[in-house]
Design an enzyme around this catalytic site. Structure first.
Site: not given
Ligand SMILES: *Cc1c(COP(=O)(O)O)cnc(C)c1O
Length: 401
Positions: A186, A245, A214
């Protein structure tokens, strides 16, 4: 309340964070999430820093699906899944996610952080080896720490180093080996080379795991993820991801893979066994999101058009970006104070984005990170580009045309 030194110690550490510029203030929004948001001071800002890739967070259709599930299933379950916290909507979402990802079965969690945190310990022990990319997400790092397997780390996206680590684990006589990587990183928008990772896994008899937070919903031709993008659907052992997301934006996570793996996690994964079930309205809305993106690639197409447009135009203006195709666009400013000043000036100009500097990114690699969304209009992107141009000239980052 009888240990004042504890509290003064915390105050000191917080002050140090502030003097080192590492303190993270929270932006308070007074509106729903979207391409434009209203700050608590009433100012309208174009939002360039949400993980709202498909624009579904504040979207009315998503909201209506959540409302329908709320009506039918109620607000919550007051239970973990295995006691009395599983409804038909949860089972249906697990089936739909499996079909979408091309796997056998899926288990839901309250967050992807929990999916990663509860993944490794039930599946691997001291006889096994976990071979993990150095830039993997914090939740993967924590999950691996909770597990007794031997840890091997390879330099980010470095396939030669990955192979060396696989060889080292093989030489150490490890029973099972698993390669673990974010599908997309990310900070840089780097896409993991899953075709080469799968080939190495086959060569060394290793398993593979990817975190698709992502990627799920928009990477690959039909948005299934990085495995579709890299042509390795059906060849990844374990996929974790988030519903927080692109796939709606509320919260929730999942792990997907072979039946034996998912069944083991249902029996043994601690964040699943000892934490509440996902709220049914989130499960219902996630189902509607999966239906919507399975029927049409419109949102994904718009996201990729916006990404291509922004990447082309920001370079034309004279900024340096990390090359790539992902909607995460790191605009490189290199110097930490410059990145801070730049983000602050962009805020004044009505653009919300975030600056990153050491230790979040390597020294000398300070940047602002832009994240495109299907919800951005061309007009909004042009306003953002104009603000970049103005702030860039004022701070001497780009030359006057
Ligand atoms: C945002 C993210 C998470 C965490 O996701 P949540 O559902 O908000 O706990 C885990 N791994 C990666 C690679 C992320 O970008």
């Amino acid at each position: 309340m009888s240990d004042p030194a504890f509290y003064s110690g915390l105050r000191q550490k917080l002050d140090t964070l502030k003097t080192e510029g590492l303190f993270k203030p929270e932006r308070v929004l007074a509106s729903r999430q979207g391409a434009e948001v209203v700050a608590d001071d009433g100012r309208t800002l174009i939002n360039m820093c949400a993980n709202n890739y498909l624009g579904l967070s504040g979207d009315l259709e998503t909201q209506k699906a959540a409302e329908a599930a709320l009506q039918k299933y109620g607000y919550g379950l007051s239970s973990v899944r295995f006691i009395c916290g599983t409804q038909t909507v949860h089972k249906e979402l697990e089936r739909k996610l499996s079909a979408f990802l091309g796997t056998e079965d899926t288990i839901l969690y309250a967050a992807a952080f929990d999916a990663n945190g509860g993944l490794f310990e039930p599946l691997f022990d001291e006889n096994d080896a976990i071979i993990s990319d150095a830039l993997n997400h914090a939740s993967i790092i924590d999950g691996i720490r909770l597990c007794k397997a031997a840890r091997y780390r390879y330099a980010n996206n470095d396939m030669a180093d990955l192979e060396q680590q696989l060889q080292a684990a093989t030489d150490a006589g490890k029973r099972h080996k698993i390669i673990v990587t974010d599908g997309v990183f990310s900070m840089d928008g780097t896409i993991a080379q899953l075709d080469r990772i799968v080939a190495l896994a086959e060569k060394y008899g290793a398993l593979t795991m990817i975190d698709e937070s992502h990627a799920s919903g928009f990477m690959g031709k039909t948005g299934r993820g990085t495995h579709e993008h890299c042509g390795v659907i059906g060849k990844i052992d374990i996929i974790t991801g988030t519903l927080g997301k692109a796939l709606g934006g509320a919260m929730g996570g999942f792990t997907s893979g072979r039946k034996e793996v998912i069944e083991t996690l249902r029996q043994k994964s601690r964040p699943y066994l000892f934490s509440n079930t996902l709220a049914p309205m989130i499960a219902g809305a996630s189902l509607a999101v999966l239906d919507r993106i399975s029927k049409s690639t419109e949102l994904r197409d718009r996201l990729h058009e916006n990404t291509a447009y922004f990447r082309r135009e920001i370079e034309r203006i004279g900024f340096t970006i990390k090359p790539g195709t992902h909607p995460v666009v790191p605009v490189m400013l290199f110097d930490a104070p410059v990145a801070q000043k730049f983000a602050a000036r962009m805020f004044e100009l009505g653009v919300l984005l975030s600056g990153f500097f050491y230790p979040v990114v390597p020294m000398g690699q300070a940047r602002v990170r832009v994240q495109l969304s299907a919800a951005h209009t061309r007009e909004q992107l042009d306003k953002v580009l104009a603000a970049f141009e103005q702030a860039g000239r004022e701070l001497g980052i780009i030359q006057a045309a």
